[in-house]
Design a protein around this motif. Structure first.
Motif, PDB file in Angstrom:
ATOM      1  N   ILE A  27      -4.529  -3.721  -8.611  1.00 36.56           N
ATOM      2  CA  ILE A  27      -3.679  -3.938  -7.441  1.00 36.56           C
ATOM      3  C   ILE A  27      -3.229  -2.619  -6.832  1.00 36.56           C
ATOM      4  O   ILE A  27      -3.021  -2.516  -5.627  1.00 36.56           O
ATOM      5  N   LYS A  28      -3.103  -1.584  -7.639  1.00 34.98           N
ATOM      6  CA  LYS A  28      -2.653  -0.293  -7.118  1.00 34.98           C
ATOM      7  C   LYS A  28      -3.735   0.381  -6.285  1.00 34.98           C
ATOM      8  O   LYS A  28      -3.447   1.258  -5.479  1.00 34.98           O
ATOM      9  N   GLN A  29      -4.965  -0.018  -6.487  1.00 34.73           N
ATOM     10  CA  GLN A  29      -6.060   0.457  -5.639  1.00 34.73           C
ATOM     11  C   GLN A  29      -6.141  -0.358  -4.361  1.00 34.73           C
ATOM     12  O   GLN A  29      -6.293   0.196  -3.267  1.00 34.73           O
ATOM     13  N   GLU A  30      -6.041  -1.676  -4.486  1.00 36.28           N
ATOM     14  CA  GLU A  30      -6.210  -2.560  -3.336  1.00 36.28           C
ATOM     15  C   GLU A  30      -4.952  -2.648  -2.477  1.00 36.28           C
ATOM     16  O   GLU A  30      -5.039  -2.778  -1.252  1.00 36.28           O
ATOM     17  N   TYR A  31      -3.782  -2.599  -3.123  1.00 40.73           N
ATOM     18  CA  TYR A  31      -2.515  -2.732  -2.396  1.00 40.73           C
ATOM     19  C   TYR A  31      -1.530  -1.674  -2.896  1.00 40.73           C
ATOM     20  O   TYR A  31      -0.541  -1.995  -3.571  1.00 40.73           O
ATOM     21  N   PRO A  32      -1.773  -0.403  -2.589  1.00 38.37           N
ATOM     22  CA  PRO A  32      -0.901   0.660  -3.099  1.00 38.37           C
ATOM     23  C   PRO A  32       0.467   0.662  -2.423  1.00 38.37           C
ATOM     24  O   PRO A  32       0.599   0.309  -1.247  1.00 38.37           O
ATOM     25  N   SER A  33       1.479   1.061  -3.189  1.00 37.47           N
ATOM     26  CA  SER A  33       2.824   1.239  -2.650  1.00 37.47           C
ATOM     27  C   SER A  33       3.067   2.684  -2.223  1.00 37.47           C
ATOM     28  O   SER A  33       3.883   2.936  -1.341  1.00 37.47           O
ATOM     29  N   THR A  34       2.382   3.626  -2.872  1.00 39.94           N
ATOM     30  CA  THR A  34       2.512   5.050  -2.560  1.00 39.94           C
ATOM     31  C   THR A  34       1.132   5.695  -2.566  1.00 39.94           C
ATOM     32  O   THR A  34       0.213   5.179  -3.213  1.00 39.94           O
ATOM     33  N   PRO A  35       0.962   6.824  -1.902  1.00 40.16           N
ATOM     34  CA  PRO A  35      -0.331   7.522  -1.957  1.00 40.16           C
ATOM     35  C   PRO A  35      -0.722   7.919  -3.374  1.00 40.16           C
ATOM     36  O   PRO A  35      -1.888   7.771  -3.769  1.00 40.16           O
ATOM     37  N   ASP A  36       0.243   8.419  -4.161  1.00 45.35           N
ATOM     38  CA  ASP A  36      -0.074   8.828  -5.529  1.00 45.35           C
ATOM     39  C   ASP A  36      -0.606   7.676  -6.350  1.00 45.35           C
ATOM     40  O   ASP A  36      -1.492   7.841  -7.189  1.00 45.35           O
ATOM     41  N   TYR A  45      -0.876  -9.463  -8.597  1.00 44.32           N
ATOM     42  CA  TYR A  45      -1.023  -8.753  -9.873  1.00 44.32           C
ATOM     43  C   TYR A  45      -1.669  -9.640 -10.934  1.00 44.32           C
ATOM     44  O   TYR A  45      -2.483  -9.170 -11.742  1.00 44.32           O
ATOM     45  N   LYS A  46      -1.332 -10.933 -10.934  1.00 45.03           N
ATOM     46  CA  LYS A  46      -1.910 -11.841 -11.918  1.00 45.03           C
ATOM     47  C   LYS A  46      -3.415 -11.969 -11.761  1.00 45.03           C
ATOM     48  O   LYS A  46      -4.129 -12.233 -12.728  1.00 45.03           O
ATOM     49  N   VAL A  47      -3.901 -11.781 -10.543  1.00 38.85           N
ATOM     50  CA  VAL A  47      -5.342 -11.875 -10.278  1.00 38.85           C
ATOM     51  C   VAL A  47      -6.027 -10.517 -10.447  1.00 38.85           C
ATOM     52  O   VAL A  47      -7.072 -10.401 -11.091  1.00 38.85           O
ATOM     53  N   LEU A  48      -5.422  -9.466  -9.897  1.00 39.44           N
ATOM     54  CA  LEU A  48      -6.073  -8.155  -9.833  1.00 39.44           C
ATOM     55  C   LEU A  48      -5.762  -7.263 -11.017  1.00 39.44           C
ATOM     56  O   LEU A  48      -6.500  -6.313 -11.293  1.00 39.44           O
ATOM     57  N   GLY A  49      -4.659  -7.535 -11.729  1.00 42.96           N
ATOM     58  CA  GLY A  49      -4.258  -6.639 -12.802  1.00 42.96           C
ATOM     59  C   GLY A  49      -3.923  -5.265 -12.252  1.00 42.96           C
ATOM     60  O   GLY A  49      -3.375  -5.125 -11.156  1.00 42.96           O
TER      61      GLY A  49
END
Length: 441
Positions: free
Chosen positions: A296-305, A289-293
């Motif tokens: 991160i939700k695009q590159e490493y998503p936790s959920t499909p939404d 998160y510190k690098v991607l801001g």
């Protein structure tokens, strides 16, 4: 013989995928390919039409490359296509196929080989050499042909789009990127290459997603998500989602407890929907998160939404608002400081709403928004009365009214500018200068 070699094993495609082919790893160099958790799940659940929403670096492209190679070696006249976002990306996948094929001739002994029984290793290597002699591969940068002594050649083509011919297997990589950045090419892929695959053959679309809820990739993913729980026809897309937290390597292990972090509200949101992370996973996510801001939700998503709600590149304040939301700072409870000055920030509407934000600067220089008001078609006196109402409610005068650059324009009806109206009401004002750089603004 041990568990890795037995009568009839070479007739089992899953066994072949786990034992015959070698890949190059950044961490470990050349090593025997073995299906990981995501690849295994996909292999056992593969449908004729598949769309995969995923975190980065889960090996989907490596898996499809090995699957295509295996089909070319063991099926007569197998036709495969690989579409990638750039020519170089496509050539890299062909290099993976070439390496795996070349290693059939002389399988290397590696330090991290899951085949540990020497007799098993020799039996697999002997069969591998026979296979290499039996099927001759001519592998170029964008085209590979596999020739048997009898039968029809198998073929692999690599491009940024494909038209013509009939395909048994089509792998479309990073379709989310293509759909967001090259929408016309995305339509060409959909109408050309995907339509070249008969309903009984296989399409695999795998990608991190870009562009939010727009574009060809989103359209396919949305239809596949709506298909969940229903019996699928051969032309219906099946939805796969592979989140980051299921990847065992995505954690940072330390002996000391993690303690409180700025993303605790986000981690709590995940817990509320049944996703519990250990400290190692949280450390890994915080580091990314510190690098991607917010990306991160695009590159490493936790959920499909989460993946599908990622900001469209170029949205001015989208990433800022998303970060505030992820930190739990929207509609958060806080104590008003009775001693801190109050400010009003204005957006003066010209034919649309005039909006006002009442705020103060709290502890640690955080901006606390106490109230908000908006209306349209009202004279300046209406909004001045709202400011006076806020002063009575909080028991102190407004320290400063921050006005946009157009506040100094004169009103043709009253003959005063908006700024002058406020000054007549004994309010302090400051006109914020206009900037030519919208990002600085």
């Amino acid at each position: 013989m041990g568990k890795d070699w037995y009568d009839g094993c070479v007739a089992d495609q899953e066994w072949r995928l786990n034992h015959l082919y070698y890949i190059s790893s950044k961490e470990d160099g050349i090593q025997r390919f073995k299906l990981n958790w995501a690849q295994t799940e996909l292999y056992h659940s593969l449908h004729t039409r598949n769309t995969i929403l995923k975190a980065r670096q889960l090996g989907m492209s490596t898996f499809t490359s090995m699957l295509i190679l295996d089909n070319c070696l063991f099926e007569d006249g197998f036709q495969a296509g690989i579409i990638d976002r750039t020519d170089d990306d496509g050539k890299e996948k062909m290099q993976k196929i070439a390496l795996a094929y070349d290693m059939l001739e002389n399988p290397p002994r590696t330090t991290k080989d899951h085949v540990t029984d020497p007799a098993d290793w020799e039996a697999i290597a002997a069969f591998s050499r026979v296979l290499w002699k039996r099927v001759k591969g001519d592998i170029g940068a964008v085209r590979a042909t596999f020739t048997r002594q009898k039968g029809v050649d198998s073929l692999i083509r690599v491009a940024t789009t494909l038209r013509g011919g009939t395909l048994n297997f089509l792998h479309v990589s990073e379709y989310g990127y293509v759909a967001n950045n090259f929408p016309l090419r995305a339509k060409e892929i959909k109408n050309g290459a995907m339509e070249a695959v008969s309903k009984s053959n296989i399409v695999v679309i795998e990608s991190t997603h870009e562009g939010g809820k727009t574009g060809e990739n989103y359209r396919i993913i949305k239809s596949a998500m709506e298909n969940q729980g229903h019996k699928l026809d051969s032309l219906d897309y099946k939805f796969f989602f592979f989140p980051w937290y299921k990847q065992q390597e995505y954690r940072v292990i330390k002996d000391v407890p993690l303690g409180r972090t700025e993303l605790d509200p986000y981690f709590k949101e995940l817990e509320n929907i049944g996703i519990t992370l250990d400290d190692g996973q949280k450390r890994w996510y915080l580091a990314k998160y510190k690098v991607l801001g917010d990306s991160i939700k695009q590159e490493y998503p936790s959920t499909p939404d989460e993946a599908l709600s990622s900001n469209i590149e170029g949205a001015i304040y989208g990433s800022i608002i998303s970060r505030i939301r992820s930190l739990g700072q929207v509609a958060a409870d806080f104590e008003t400081d009775p001693y801190a000055p109050l400010y009003v920030s204005w957006d003066i509407g010209m034919g649309d709403n005039t909006s006002m934000w009442l705020f103060q600067i709290g502890a640690s220089s955080k901006y606390h928004v106490l109230d908000y008001y908006t209306s349209s078609g009202k004279a300046a006196a209406h909004y001045i009365n709202k400011v006076k109402e806020w002063e009575r409610e909080h028991g102190q005068l407004i320290e400063m009214n921050l006005l946009p650059h157009d506040a100094s324009h004169r009103d043709l009806i009253v003959g005063l500018s908006f700024e002058q109206c406020l000054q007549q009401a004994k309010f302090r004002t400051l006109v914020v200068p206009r900037t030519s750089d919208v990002w600085q603004g």
